[in-house]
Motif scaffolding. Structure first.
Motif, PDB file in Angstrom:
ATOM      1  N   GLY A   1       0.978  -0.856  -0.232  1.00 31.00           N
ATOM      2  CA  GLY A   1       0.483  -0.169  -0.140  1.00 31.00           C
ATOM      3  C   GLY A   1       1.335   1.023   0.062  1.00 31.00           C
ATOM      4  N   PRO A   2       1.630   1.373   1.431  1.00 36.16           N
ATOM      5  CA  PRO A   2       2.658   2.516   1.069  1.00 36.16           C
ATOM      6  C   PRO A   2       3.111   2.363  -0.339  1.00 36.16           C
ATOM      7  CG  PRO A   2       2.835   1.539   2.933  1.00 36.16           C
ATOM      8  CD  PRO A   2       1.746   0.788   2.257  1.00 36.16           C
ATOM      9  N   THR A   3       3.959   1.777  -0.894  1.00 33.49           N
ATOM     10  CA  THR A   3       5.041   1.837  -1.877  1.00 33.49           C
ATOM     11  C   THR A   3       4.415   2.041  -2.868  1.00 33.49           C
ATOM     12  OG1 THR A   3       5.590  -0.093  -1.157  1.00 33.49           O
ATOM     13  CG2 THR A   3       6.239   0.254  -3.563  1.00 33.49           C
ATOM     14  N   ILE A   4       2.825   1.504  -3.686  1.00 32.71           N
ATOM     15  CA  ILE A   4       1.465   2.562  -4.396  1.00 32.71           C
ATOM     16  C   ILE A   4       1.782   3.722  -3.480  1.00 32.71           C
ATOM     17  CG2 ILE A   4      -0.618   2.475  -5.152  1.00 32.71           C
ATOM     18  CD1 ILE A   4      -0.730  -0.562  -4.765  1.00 32.71           C
ATOM     19  N   VAL A   5       1.636   4.399  -2.961  1.00 33.96           N
ATOM     20  CA  VAL A   5       1.557   5.810  -2.495  1.00 33.96           C
ATOM     21  C   VAL A   5       2.600   6.814  -2.686  1.00 33.96           C
ATOM     22  CG1 VAL A   5       0.993   7.595  -0.964  1.00 33.96           C
ATOM     23  CG2 VAL A   5      -0.544   5.446  -0.795  1.00 33.96           C
ATOM     24  N   LEU A   6       3.426   6.009  -2.937  1.00 29.82           N
ATOM     25  CA  LEU A   6       5.248   6.598  -3.162  1.00 29.82           C
ATOM     26  C   LEU A   6       5.018   6.285  -4.880  1.00 29.82           C
ATOM     27  CD1 LEU A   6       7.892   5.040  -0.732  1.00 29.82           C
ATOM     28  CD2 LEU A   6       7.458   8.139  -1.328  1.00 29.82           C
ATOM     29  N   CYS A   7       4.413   5.228  -5.482  1.00 28.46           N
ATOM     30  CA  CYS A   7       4.763   5.581  -6.501  1.00 28.46           C
ATOM     31  C   CYS A   7       3.353   6.913  -7.522  1.00 28.46           C
ATOM     32  CB  CYS A   7       4.271   4.071  -7.140  1.00 28.46           C
ATOM     33  SG  CYS A   7       4.931   2.480  -7.060  1.00 28.46           S
ATOM     34  N   ILE A   8       2.335   7.165  -6.759  1.00 28.21           N
ATOM     35  CA  ILE A   8       1.615   8.066  -7.448  1.00 28.21           C
ATOM     36  C   ILE A   8       2.598   9.410  -6.697  1.00 28.21           C
ATOM     37  CG2 ILE A   8       0.094   8.101  -5.755  1.00 28.21           C
ATOM     38  CD1 ILE A   8      -0.684   7.865  -9.147  1.00 28.21           C
ATOM     39  N   SER A   9       3.410   9.434  -6.139  1.00 24.88           N
ATOM     40  CA  SER A   9       3.938  10.775  -5.372  1.00 24.88           C
ATOM     41  C   SER A   9       4.686  11.011  -6.116  1.00 24.88           C
ATOM     42  CB  SER A   9       3.928  10.524  -4.314  1.00 24.88           C
ATOM     43  OG  SER A   9       3.719   9.902  -3.413  1.00 24.88           O
ATOM     44  N   THR A  10       5.483  10.483  -6.943  1.00 28.74           N
ATOM     45  CA  THR A  10       6.944  10.392  -7.793  1.00 28.74           C
ATOM     46  C   THR A  10       5.665  11.315  -9.348  1.00 28.74           C
ATOM     47  OG1 THR A  10       7.819   8.347  -6.856  1.00 28.74           O
ATOM     48  CG2 THR A  10       8.256   9.932  -8.543  1.00 28.74           C
ATOM     49  N   VAL A  11       4.708  10.655  -9.110  1.00 35.80           N
ATOM     50  CA  VAL A  11       3.813  10.905 -10.653  1.00 35.80           C
ATOM     51  C   VAL A  11       3.690  12.119 -10.450  1.00 35.80           C
ATOM     52  CG1 VAL A  11       2.095  10.719 -12.094  1.00 35.80           C
ATOM     53  CG2 VAL A  11       3.377   8.792 -11.163  1.00 35.80           C
ATOM     54  N   VAL A  12       3.256  12.829  -9.560  1.00 37.19           N
ATOM     55  CA  VAL A  12       2.885  14.620  -9.093  1.00 37.19           C
ATOM     56  C   VAL A  12       3.964  14.801  -9.388  1.00 37.19           C
ATOM     57  CG1 VAL A  12       1.546  15.132  -7.245  1.00 37.19           C
ATOM     58  CG2 VAL A  12       0.483  13.401  -7.707  1.00 37.19           C
ATOM     59  N   LEU A  13       4.930  14.625  -8.111  1.00 40.68           N
ATOM     60  CA  LEU A  13       6.255  15.618  -8.365  1.00 40.68           C
ATOM     61  C   LEU A  13       6.945  15.805 -10.412  1.00 40.68           C
ATOM     62  CD1 LEU A  13       8.360  14.548  -5.218  1.00 40.68           C
ATOM     63  CD2 LEU A  13       7.105  17.005  -5.874  1.00 40.68           C
ATOM     64  N   PHE A  14       6.720  14.402 -10.195  1.00 40.61           N
ATOM     65  CA  PHE A  14       7.222  14.913 -12.014  1.00 40.61           C
ATOM     66  C   PHE A  14       6.546  15.888 -12.255  1.00 40.61           C
ATOM     67  CE2 PHE A  14       7.501  13.482 -16.402  1.00 40.61           C
ATOM     68  CZ  PHE A  14       8.377  13.134 -16.491  1.00 40.61           C
ATOM     69  N   SER A  15       5.241  15.613 -12.579  1.00 37.74           N
ATOM     70  CA  SER A  15       4.506  16.003 -12.808  1.00 37.74           C
ATOM     71  C   SER A  15       3.719  18.051 -12.558  1.00 37.74           C
ATOM     72  CB  SER A  15       2.492  15.475 -12.659  1.00 37.74           C
ATOM     73  OG  SER A  15       2.276  13.991 -13.177  1.00 37.74           O
ATOM     74  N   ILE A  16       4.304  18.110 -11.693  1.00 39.40           N
ATOM     75  CA  ILE A  16       3.995  19.474 -10.742  1.00 39.40           C
ATOM     76  C   ILE A  16       4.688  20.032 -11.792  1.00 39.40           C
ATOM     77  CG2 ILE A  16       4.435  21.366  -9.135  1.00 39.40           C
ATOM     78  CD1 ILE A  16       2.677  18.744  -7.553  1.00 39.40           C
ATOM     79  N   PHE A  17       6.736  19.302 -11.636  1.00 35.32           N
ATOM     80  CA  PHE A  17       7.997  20.491 -11.860  1.00 35.32           C
ATOM     81  C   PHE A  17       7.474  20.183 -13.805  1.00 35.32           C
ATOM     82  CE2 PHE A  17       9.057  18.936  -8.168  1.00 35.32           C
ATOM     83  CZ  PHE A  17      10.076  20.539  -8.296  1.00 35.32           C
ATOM     84  N   VAL A  18       7.488  19.216 -14.413  1.00 37.28           N
ATOM     85  CA  VAL A  18       7.768  19.547 -15.911  1.00 37.28           C
ATOM     86  C   VAL A  18       6.397  19.451 -17.043  1.00 37.28           C
ATOM     87  CG1 VAL A  18       9.882  18.187 -15.942  1.00 37.28           C
ATOM     88  CG2 VAL A  18       8.140  16.934 -16.287  1.00 37.28           C
ATOM     89  N   ALA A  19       5.449  19.513 -16.052  1.00 42.78           N
ATOM     90  CA  ALA A  19       4.329  19.500 -17.679  1.00 42.78           C
ATOM     91  C   ALA A  19       4.284  20.440 -17.923  1.00 42.78           C
ATOM     92  CB  ALA A  19       2.384  18.977 -16.276  1.00 42.78           C
ATOM     93  N   PRO A  20       3.793  21.010 -19.162  1.00 40.69           N
ATOM     94  CA  PRO A  20       3.877  21.863 -19.928  1.00 40.69           C
ATOM     95  C   PRO A  20       2.924  22.988 -19.577  1.00 40.69           C
ATOM     96  CG  PRO A  20       3.769  20.000 -21.460  1.00 40.69           C
ATOM     97  CD  PRO A  20       3.907  19.529 -20.482  1.00 40.69           C
ATOM     98  N   ALA A  21       3.152  24.248 -20.249  1.00 46.62           N
ATOM     99  CA  ALA A  21       2.278  24.356 -19.542  1.00 46.62           C
ATOM    100  C   ALA A  21       2.119  25.552 -18.449  1.00 46.62           C
ATOM    101  CB  ALA A  21       0.591  24.689 -20.134  1.00 46.62           C
TER     102      ALA A  21
END
Ligand SMILES: Nc1ncnc2c1ncn2[C@@H]1O[C@H](COP(=O)(O)OP(=O)(O)O)[C@@H](O)[C@H]1O
Ligand SMILES: [Mg+2]
Lengths: 265, 375
Positions: B258-278
């Motif tokens: 469970g916590p690992t899944i949450v860590l994975c999605i958190s990584t996606v969030v961090l990545f998106s917040i930084f590099v998503a265009p616009a």
């Protein structure tokens, strides 16, 4: 004064909207108190009153968005619940999140949702009606634009188009002139006049007292209670404004003293 | 023997990964609406409020079948949302306070019930604590089957009520004027959210489940301006996190799923917040820097123009040192001059002197006109 008011009251079944003894309270604070109102069909009416006078609440009550403590609202002689389709609502522009992920055409098509009913998806017919409404406010080139990229005036015109798409008989608009550019103001005025020409009834919460005689032919002065209602030339008077605004008549504008305003009527 | 356990292991892993994928998809899709309605906390409240339901269900039935416990969870999660809607409607209490209130009352009661149950002789077998942080390994094929069916029904409902949910999320009042019973639509959307949350409790647990509601949607919002794309992308992110989380935790010993899944999605969030265009911070930062640089260069150009006016010849050179005193930041002035020179708007005249070119004069005059028009 009340006698004069009575003279301008249309018979109940001829009124576009008929309001009787309307009282609305949030928790225990009364916001509208025992308001009677009869809006004749085909008028362009301004609702005028100071901040917090209950103008927005009045509109919401006529649309059934707030539950009154007491009173009745009828639309063309029937309870408003049966006539919802006939009422088009233009809420205050700031009442929604313009960062919502959708585009202009999609928002305008929401004006067709009521006719569509549950479950059915908007299709070609709805798209065409929405485009047509957008043309009327000169926003058709922006149909595919994200709503987050619109200026304040453009947002306002999208909201107008959404109400137009509904093809209602009575339009209730909450401060459509608030914070818009001159072009949009012009476009809205033209639109209001066209709606009147088509025989529709338009009710507009309006803030700029200077332009009331220019834009409207009917006025409703409100401050929790009904102050006055009738043709602008008879009822948009200094005395009524004083009654509505109390000691705060300075709102009329620093440039023009109130006496001048009353004379210019 | 070895091969047999390996197959077993793979089978378990497949079940866990499939279950996590389903939970990720559903919580991602429905979480998008919660985030757009600025009700991120509602996921937190529902998941915490599910705990007493689990405890009470076990207490009264003595049964620890997942289905029975999750029915209890759903009922109390749903009851909590009714409380929230009721409190907001009937009192002055605002939504966020109502959410906090219901969360603590329900969760507190749930913890008390858990402690109470621990003291019973059959407590050891109950294993109710697994619902706190989730225990994916306890997922059975039957559980996943049930998850798949419920998720399928939820997705169907979401598709059927798409227009209504969009209306609710964008402009509830206008929806009411269109003749829709908006509180009914609200109740249906919230019920679907309860289903999504309850399906994740066994894997992720009540404490972290709200992350699965908020995080995929927050990440998806960064990439798109279209509602359908956002909901779809949010579901895809949820699936990706679910699958990668279960794979990771199976490879690395003692890593809870469970916590690992949450860590994975958190990584996606961090990545998106930084590099998503616009919308990404990185691009915003770059844009802002570019704007600032252009603004500085324009200011320097205008200063040069002002000084040139004191001479009959507008191309008369001036010392960069004077610009420094006007602009304070010497390095910025040097950079701006270099940039202007590159655009052939100014040229160096030697010995630290700079002069405007014809193009520079024209550009400066145009800028002046523009600023005047803006005033
Ligand atoms: N949802 C609400 N809950 C409590 N009070 C409200 C609410 N909406 C408006 N009010 C209060 O009711 C009064 C009238 O508000 P409103 O109808 O918005 O006035 P206006 O539109 O004339 O400025 C104000 O004092 C306002 O603070
Ligand atoms: Mg208002």
């Amino acid at each position: 004064m009340n006698g004069l008011n009575e003279k301008h009251k249309p018979p109940r079944d001829q009124a576009a909207i008929w309001v009787e003894d309307l009282t609305v309270a949030y928790q225990d604070k009364p916001v509208l108190w025992d308001v009677d109102l009869a809006i004749p069909k085909g008028v362009l009416m301004a609702i005028v009153g100071p901040n917090g006078a209950g103008k927005t609440t009045m509109i919401k009550a006529m649309l059934g968005l707030v539950d009154p403590v007491a009173g009745r609202v009828e639309v063309f002689g029937k309870p408003f619940r049966e006539q919802r389709r006939l009422l088009g609502y233009v809420p205050q522009r700031t009442s929604v999140d313009w960062d919502f992920p959708t585009n202009v055409l999609d928002v305008v098509m929401m004006g067709r949702y009521g006719t569509l009913g549950w479950f059915r998806r908007p299709g070609k017919a709805e798209r065409e009606k929405a485009m047509h409404a957008l043309e009327k406010v000169a926003m058709d080139p922006y149909a595919d634009r994200q709503i987050s990229q619109l200026s304040g005036g453009q947002q306002q015109r999208v909201f107008l188009a959404r109400a137009l798409a509904q093809e209602a008989e009575v339009y209730l608009m909450d401060e459509p002139f608030q914070g818009v550019d001159a072009t949009t103001e012009r476009a809205i005025v033209d639109l209001l006049r066209e709606l009147r020409k088509q025989g529709r009834t338009v009710v507009v919460v309006h803030h700029d007292l200077q332009t009331v005689p220019d834009y409207f032919d009917w006025v409703f002065l409100l401050n929790v209670r009904r102050i006055a209602c009738g043709p602008v030339e008879t009822f948009f008077t200094e005395e009524n404004l004083r009654l509505a605004y109390g000691g705060r008549v300075a709102i009329l504008g620093e440039r023009k003293p109130i006496a001048d305003d009353a004379k210019s009527l | 023997m070895n091969i047999l356990t390996d197959i077993n292991f793979d089978y378990t892993l497949r079940i866990v990964a499939l279950g996590s994928a389903i939970l990720g998809a559903l919580s991602g899709a429905l979480g998008a609406f919660a985030v757009l309605r600025k009700q991120s906390l509602i996921g937190d409240t529902i998941s915490h409020a599910a705990l007493p339901g689990i405890a009470v269900a076990f207490f009264f039935t003595g049964n620890k079948t997942t289905t029975i416990l999750l029915i209890g969870a759903a009922l109390s999660g749903w009851l909590a949302t009714l409380f929230i809607l009721g409190i907001v409607k009937a009192t002055r209490i605002k939504l966020d306070s109502a959410l906090g209130l219901v969360l603590s009352v329900f969760f507190g009661f749930g913890l008390v019930m858990l402690t109470f149950i621990q003291k019973r002789p059959d407590a050891n077998q109950a294993g109710l604590e697994k619902f706190l942080f989730g225990q994916a390994a306890t997922l059975l094929a039957a559980d996943v089957q049930m998850m798949a069916i419920l998720a399928g029904v939820a997705v169907l409902a979401l598709m059927l009520l798409w227009k209504e949910f969009k209306l609710l999320s964008f402009d509830e009042d206008f929806g009411a004027t269109q003749g829709f019973a908006m509180n009914r639509i609200n109740l249906m959307l919230t019920t679907l959210l309860v289903v999504a949350i309850v399906l994740g409790l066994q894997t992720v647990g009540v404490v972290l489940m709200s992350a699965m509601i908020v995080a995929p949607a927050a990440a998806a919002r960064q990439w798109t301006d279209k509602l359908s794309t956002m909901v779809l992308l949010s579901a895809v992110f949820g699936v990706a996190a679910g699958v990668s989380g279960s794979l990771l935790s199976s490879r690395i010993p003692k890593l809870p799923t469970g916590p690992t899944i949450v860590l994975c999605i958190s990584t996606v969030v961090l990545f998106s917040i930084f590099v998503a265009p616009a919308r990404g911070l990185l691009w915003r930062w770059l844009r802002r820097r570019r704007n600032r640089r252009q603004f500085r260069a324009e200011a320097v150009l205008l200063d040069l123009m002002d000084m040139a006016r004191h001479h009959p010849n507008l191309e008369h050179p001036h010392a960069a040192a004077v610009l420094h005193t006007l602009n304070l930041d010497g390095r910025a002035v040097r950079n701006s001059l270099a940039e202007l020179a590159e655009r052939e708007l100014v040229r160096p005249a030697g010995a630290g002197l700079w002069s405007l070119t014809q193009a520079g004069i024209a550009e400066a005059q145009q800028l002046e006109r523009r600023f005047q028009a803006e005033d």
